[in-house]
Every structure is written in C-alpha cells, then in structure tokens.
Write a protein that holds these residues in place. Structure first.
Motif, PDB file in Angstrom:
ATOM      1  N   GLY A 141     -16.171 -29.501  -9.899  1.00 54.33           N
ATOM      2  CA  GLY A 141     -14.810 -28.964  -9.792  1.00 54.33           C
ATOM      3  C   GLY A 141     -14.828 -27.459  -9.602  1.00 54.33           C
ATOM      4  O   GLY A 141     -15.723 -26.765 -10.085  1.00 54.33           O
ATOM      5  N   ILE A 142     -13.832 -27.000  -8.877  1.00 52.06           N
ATOM      6  CA  ILE A 142     -13.713 -25.558  -8.585  1.00 52.06           C
ATOM      7  C   ILE A 142     -12.466 -25.047  -9.301  1.00 52.06           C
ATOM      8  O   ILE A 142     -11.370 -25.617  -9.121  1.00 52.06           O
ATOM      9  N   PRO A 143     -12.597 -24.010 -10.121  1.00 52.77           N
ATOM     10  CA  PRO A 143     -11.407 -23.489 -10.814  1.00 52.77           C
ATOM     11  C   PRO A 143     -10.344 -23.062  -9.805  1.00 52.77           C
ATOM     12  O   PRO A 143     -10.663 -22.439  -8.787  1.00 52.77           O
ATOM     13  N   MET A 144      -9.104 -23.414 -10.103  1.00 50.93           N
ATOM     14  CA  MET A 144      -8.016 -23.052  -9.194  1.00 50.93           C
ATOM     15  C   MET A 144      -7.669 -21.579  -9.350  1.00 50.93           C
ATOM     16  O   MET A 144      -7.450 -21.115 -10.466  1.00 50.93           O
ATOM     17  N   THR A 145      -7.635 -20.884  -8.223  1.00 43.13           N
ATOM     18  CA  THR A 145      -7.183 -19.491  -8.270  1.00 43.13           C
ATOM     19  C   THR A 145      -5.678 -19.455  -7.966  1.00 43.13           C
ATOM     20  O   THR A 145      -5.118 -20.390  -7.385  1.00 43.13           O
ATOM     21  N   TYR A 146      -5.086 -18.355  -8.322  1.00 44.34           N
ATOM     22  CA  TYR A 146      -3.658 -18.141  -8.057  1.00 44.34           C
ATOM     23  C   TYR A 146      -3.421 -18.135  -6.546  1.00 44.34           C
ATOM     24  O   TYR A 146      -2.426 -18.656  -6.053  1.00 44.34           O
ATOM     25  N   LEU A 147      -4.377 -17.559  -5.805  1.00 40.50           N
ATOM     26  CA  LEU A 147      -4.271 -17.506  -4.344  1.00 40.50           C
ATOM     27  C   LEU A 147      -4.271 -18.919  -3.770  1.00 40.50           C
ATOM     28  O   LEU A 147      -3.470 -19.247  -2.891  1.00 40.50           O
ATOM     29  N   TYR A 148      -5.166 -19.774  -4.285  1.00 32.68           N
ATOM     30  CA  TYR A 148      -5.245 -21.170  -3.833  1.00 32.68           C
ATOM     31  C   TYR A 148      -3.916 -21.870  -4.133  1.00 32.68           C
ATOM     32  O   TYR A 148      -3.380 -22.600  -3.300  1.00 32.68           O
ATOM     33  N   TYR A 149      -3.401 -21.637  -5.323  1.00 27.88           N
ATOM     34  CA  TYR A 149      -2.131 -22.262  -5.730  1.00 27.88           C
ATOM     35  C   TYR A 149      -1.018 -21.900  -4.736  1.00 27.88           C
ATOM     36  O   TYR A 149      -0.226 -22.738  -4.332  1.00 27.88           O
ATOM     37  N   HIS A 150      -0.989 -20.636  -4.321  1.00 29.48           N
ATOM     38  CA  HIS A 150       0.081 -20.199  -3.421  1.00 29.48           C
ATOM     39  C   HIS A 150      -0.167 -20.592  -1.973  1.00 29.48           C
ATOM     40  O   HIS A 150       0.749 -21.032  -1.288  1.00 29.48           O
ATOM     41  N   THR A 151      -1.414 -20.455  -1.507  1.00 27.11           N
ATOM     42  CA  THR A 151      -1.660 -20.644  -0.074  1.00 27.11           C
ATOM     43  C   THR A 151      -1.957 -22.097   0.298  1.00 27.11           C
ATOM     44  O   THR A 151      -1.574 -22.546   1.367  1.00 27.11           O
ATOM     45  N   VAL A 152      -2.665 -22.835  -0.558  1.00 20.05           N
ATOM     46  CA  VAL A 152      -3.035 -24.219  -0.212  1.00 20.05           C
ATOM     47  C   VAL A 152      -2.029 -25.211  -0.791  1.00 20.05           C
ATOM     48  O   VAL A 152      -1.492 -26.051  -0.088  1.00 20.05           O
ATOM     49  N   ILE A 153      -1.739 -25.067  -2.082  1.00 19.67           N
ATOM     50  CA  ILE A 153      -0.782 -25.998  -2.718  1.00 19.67           C
ATOM     51  C   ILE A 153       0.648 -25.613  -2.357  1.00 19.67           C
ATOM     52  O   ILE A 153       1.557 -26.418  -2.480  1.00 19.67           O
ATOM     53  N   LYS A 154       0.817 -24.377  -1.900  1.00 23.68           N
ATOM     54  CA  LYS A 154       2.156 -23.848  -1.534  1.00 23.68           C
ATOM     55  C   LYS A 154       3.081 -23.810  -2.748  1.00 23.68           C
ATOM     56  O   LYS A 154       4.280 -24.124  -2.646  1.00 23.68           O
ATOM     57  N   GLY A 155       2.482 -23.486  -3.910  1.00 22.51           N
ATOM     58  CA  GLY A 155       3.270 -23.398  -5.138  1.00 22.51           C
ATOM     59  C   GLY A 155       3.964 -22.052  -5.259  1.00 22.51           C
ATOM     60  O   GLY A 155       3.606 -21.089  -4.576  1.00 22.51           O
ATOM     61  N   ASN A 156       4.958 -22.000  -6.113  1.00 26.19           N
ATOM     62  CA  ASN A 156       5.679 -20.756  -6.387  1.00 26.19           C
ATOM     63  C   ASN A 156       5.480 -20.373  -7.847  1.00 26.19           C
ATOM     64  O   ASN A 156       4.923 -21.140  -8.620  1.00 26.19           O
ATOM     65  N   SER A 157       5.992 -19.211  -8.210  1.00 25.38           N
ATOM     66  CA  SER A 157       5.963 -18.789  -9.609  1.00 25.38           C
ATOM     67  C   SER A 157       7.377 -18.503 -10.061  1.00 25.38           C
ATOM     68  O   SER A 157       8.100 -17.769  -9.386  1.00 25.38           O
ATOM     69  N   PRO A 158       7.794 -19.075 -11.198  1.00 25.50           N
ATOM     70  CA  PRO A 158       9.162 -18.846 -11.667  1.00 25.50           C
ATOM     71  C   PRO A 158       9.328 -17.483 -12.325  1.00 25.50           C
ATOM     72  O   PRO A 158       8.354 -16.751 -12.522  1.00 25.50           O
ATOM     73  N   LYS A 159      10.555 -17.189 -12.682  1.00 24.73           N
ATOM     74  CA  LYS A 159      10.919 -15.866 -13.197  1.00 24.73           C
ATOM     75  C   LYS A 159      10.119 -15.442 -14.427  1.00 24.73           C
ATOM     76  O   LYS A 159       9.840 -14.250 -14.611  1.00 24.73           O
ATOM     77  N   ASN A 160       9.745 -16.380 -15.279  1.00 19.57           N
ATOM     78  CA  ASN A 160       9.062 -15.997 -16.513  1.00 19.57           C
ATOM     79  C   ASN A 160       7.583 -15.675 -16.320  1.00 19.57           C
ATOM     80  O   ASN A 160       6.920 -15.217 -17.252  1.00 19.57           O
ATOM     81  N   ALA A 161       7.050 -15.924 -15.106  1.00 21.20           N
ATOM     82  CA  ALA A 161       5.659 -15.532 -14.848  1.00 21.20           C
ATOM     83  C   ALA A 161       5.605 -14.018 -14.719  1.00 21.20           C
ATOM     84  O   ALA A 161       6.481 -13.423 -14.088  1.00 21.20           O
ATOM     85  N   PRO A 162       4.595 -13.371 -15.299  1.00 17.97           N
ATOM     86  CA  PRO A 162       4.537 -11.904 -15.211  1.00 17.97           C
ATOM     87  C   PRO A 162       4.371 -11.411 -13.785  1.00 17.97           C
ATOM     88  O   PRO A 162       4.666 -10.256 -13.493  1.00 17.97           O
ATOM     89  N   THR A 163       3.937 -12.298 -12.892  1.00 13.35           N
ATOM     90  CA  THR A 163       3.697 -11.933 -11.496  1.00 13.35           C
ATOM     91  C   THR A 163       4.850 -12.336 -10.588  1.00 13.35           C
ATOM     92  O   THR A 163       4.702 -12.331  -9.366  1.00 13.35           O
ATOM     93  N   TYR A 164       5.986 -12.693 -11.189  1.00 16.41           N
ATOM     94  CA  TYR A 164       7.149 -13.144 -10.399  1.00 16.41           C
ATOM     95  C   TYR A 164       7.522 -12.079  -9.357  1.00 16.41           C
ATOM     96  O   TYR A 164       7.578 -10.884  -9.675  1.00 16.41           O
ATOM     97  N   VAL A 165       7.763 -12.539  -8.133  1.00 19.12           N
ATOM     98  CA  VAL A 165       8.179 -11.635  -7.061  1.00 19.12           C
ATOM     99  C   VAL A 165       9.591 -12.037  -6.632  1.00 19.12           C
ATOM    100  O   VAL A 165       9.797 -13.142  -6.126  1.00 19.12           O
ATOM    101  N   PRO A 166      10.585 -11.151  -6.836  1.00 15.98           N
ATOM    102  CA  PRO A 166      11.945 -11.483  -6.424  1.00 15.98           C
ATOM    103  C   PRO A 166      11.993 -11.686  -4.906  1.00 15.98           C
ATOM    104  O   PRO A 166      11.221 -11.045  -4.185  1.00 15.98           O
ATOM    105  N   PRO A 167      12.899 -12.569  -4.418  1.00 18.05           N
ATOM    106  CA  PRO A 167      12.945 -12.892  -2.985  1.00 18.05           C
ATOM    107  C   PRO A 167      13.000 -11.650  -2.097  1.00 18.05           C
ATOM    108  O   PRO A 167      12.374 -11.607  -1.049  1.00 18.05           O
ATOM    109  N   GLU A 168      13.720 -10.602  -2.545  1.00 19.01           N
ATOM    110  CA  GLU A 168      13.862  -9.426  -1.693  1.00 19.01           C
ATOM    111  C   GLU A 168      12.555  -8.655  -1.509  1.00 19.01           C
ATOM    112  O   GLU A 168      12.416  -7.837  -0.616  1.00 19.01           O
ATOM    113  N   GLU A 169      11.564  -8.938  -2.376  1.00 17.84           N
ATOM    114  CA  GLU A 169      10.271  -8.245  -2.248  1.00 17.84           C
ATOM    115  C   GLU A 169       9.256  -9.057  -1.452  1.00 17.84           C
ATOM    116  O   GLU A 169       8.159  -8.614  -1.209  1.00 17.84           O
ATOM    117  N   LYS A 170       9.642 -10.295  -1.101  1.00 15.32           N
ATOM    118  CA  LYS A 170       8.663 -11.172  -0.419  1.00 15.32           C
ATOM    119  C   LYS A 170       8.525 -10.801   1.050  1.00 15.32           C
ATOM    120  O   LYS A 170       9.459 -10.348   1.668  1.00 15.32           O
TER     121      LYS A 170
END
Ligand SMILES: Cc1cc2nc3c(=O)[nH]c(=O)nc-3n(C[C@H](O)[C@H](O)[C@H](O)COP(=O)(O)O)c2cc1C
Length: 170
Positions: A141-170
């Motif tokens: 198994g390969i540990p999942m990176t945040y980059l993999y989560y966003h680019t391959v799984i196409k996941g998002n991060s909700p507001k309570n994540a410290p890395t949350y990016v508001p839509p206007e900054e995307k």
C-alpha cells in the motif's frame, strides 16, 4: 501575499479518532506530522467546531490512521463531511480497538498517542501527542497524499480543514 504558495505545502490524508465514555469519535485530517523522533511525538490540528476536538481534549488521547491510495473514498466522505454529533460514523466500518480507541481496519498503519501539550491556534487547536503504540495493518500500500486526494480522487476539503481554500481563491 500570494496565498497560492500555501497550496504547495504537502500533507497526507488521515483519520484522527478517539473514544470517550464508550462512544467513538473521529474525523479526517490532513494536518498530522511527526514532530520529534525520541520520544516520538505527533501533532494534529483540529478545528474547535469539530466534535472530535472536545473529545480529544477530554480523553487526552488520539489515534492516527494512515490511509492508503486505495482507500474507499466513502470512508473519507463519511468521516470528513459529517459530524459525530449527527451520525454514528463507525456504523458499518470494521474497526479494531487500540488503547481503547477505534481504528478502522482500512488504515494501512495506525499510531496511538497520549496528549502532552495543547496549543490554541485561532480556529484550531494543535494537539501534541506522545506515541504510545503504532503498527502496520498491511505491509503493502502507498500512503495517500493530499495531492493524490485532490488530483486523482478529485476530493475537496471542507471549511474546517486548516487548508480550506475559499472558492474565490481557487
Ligand atoms: C481531506 C480533508 C482534510 C481535513 N483536514 C482537517 C484537519 O486537518 N483538521 C480539522 O480540524 N478538520 C479537517 N477536516 C474536516 C473534518 O474532517 C470535518 O470537519 C469533520 O466533519 C468533523 O467531524 P466531527 O464533527 O465528527 O469531528 C478535513 C476534511 C477533509 C475531507
């Protein structure tokens, strides 16, 4: 200040779980890192509004589950987009107990910690934990990176994540 620079920081994707009065709690967190080697210490940053926050503060311990790239995205959705206040996140999630805390079997590895320091950081609290035990659930198994989560799984991060990016900054 170009806040896009912040988006170049690297993370993993984890579950942070704990238990209190016979009930299990947990949420997804990308904000976990090893702080020292000897003794081994891990820090996580948890939003004050997360149910998991108060439960870690009260139980004084947490378990970190390291997720692999082949983790069912539904597990991340179930723990990252719902609150334990509204749902039993562990229903139908096969889990083992380590130091009295639930660790989903889907974790490729787990680490249990006892909280040794708490630091308030605005919207979040940084819990510093000393590692009390850790183990691999599987050798592959390969540990999942945040980059993999966003680019391959196409996941998002909700507001309570410290890395949350508001839509206007995307
Ligand atoms: C990819 C991802 C990363 C996240 N990272 C964090 C984090 O590091 N810290 C945090 O407090 N919340 C984070 N969250 C948000 C929590 O998982 C979410 O608010 C959860 O619903 C809280 O559940 P609870 O109320 O049961 O604790 C993240 C969510 C996702 C999907």
């Amino acid at each position: 200040m170009n806040r896009k620079a912040l988006q170049k920081l690297s993370y993993g994707v984890y579950l942070v779980t704990t238990a209190q009065n016979g009930k299990s709690y947990g949420c997804v967190a990308n904000s976990a890192m090893q702080i020292t080697s000897s003794p081994a210490q891990i820090a996580v940053s948890i939003n004050h509004d997360n149910a998991t926050h108060d439960q870690i503060a009260q139980s004084g311990k947490f378990a970190l589950s390291i997720l692999a790239t082949d983790t069912d995205p539904a597990l991340i959705g179930g723990f990252g987009y719902r609150s334990s206040r509204d749902a039993d996140k562990f229903a139908g999630v096969p889990s083992a107990e380590h130091d009295g805390m639930p660790v989903p079997d889907a974790a490729m590895a787990w680490i249990t910690c006892r909280v040794v320091k708490i630091m308030t950081a605005g919207t979040h609290t940084i819990f510093l934990g000393e590692v009390t035990d850790c183990e691999l659930n599987r050798a592959d198994g390969i540990p999942m990176t945040y980059l993999y989560y966003h680019t391959v799984i196409k996941g998002n991060s909700p507001k309570n994540a410290p890395t949350y990016v508001p839509p206007e900054e995307k």
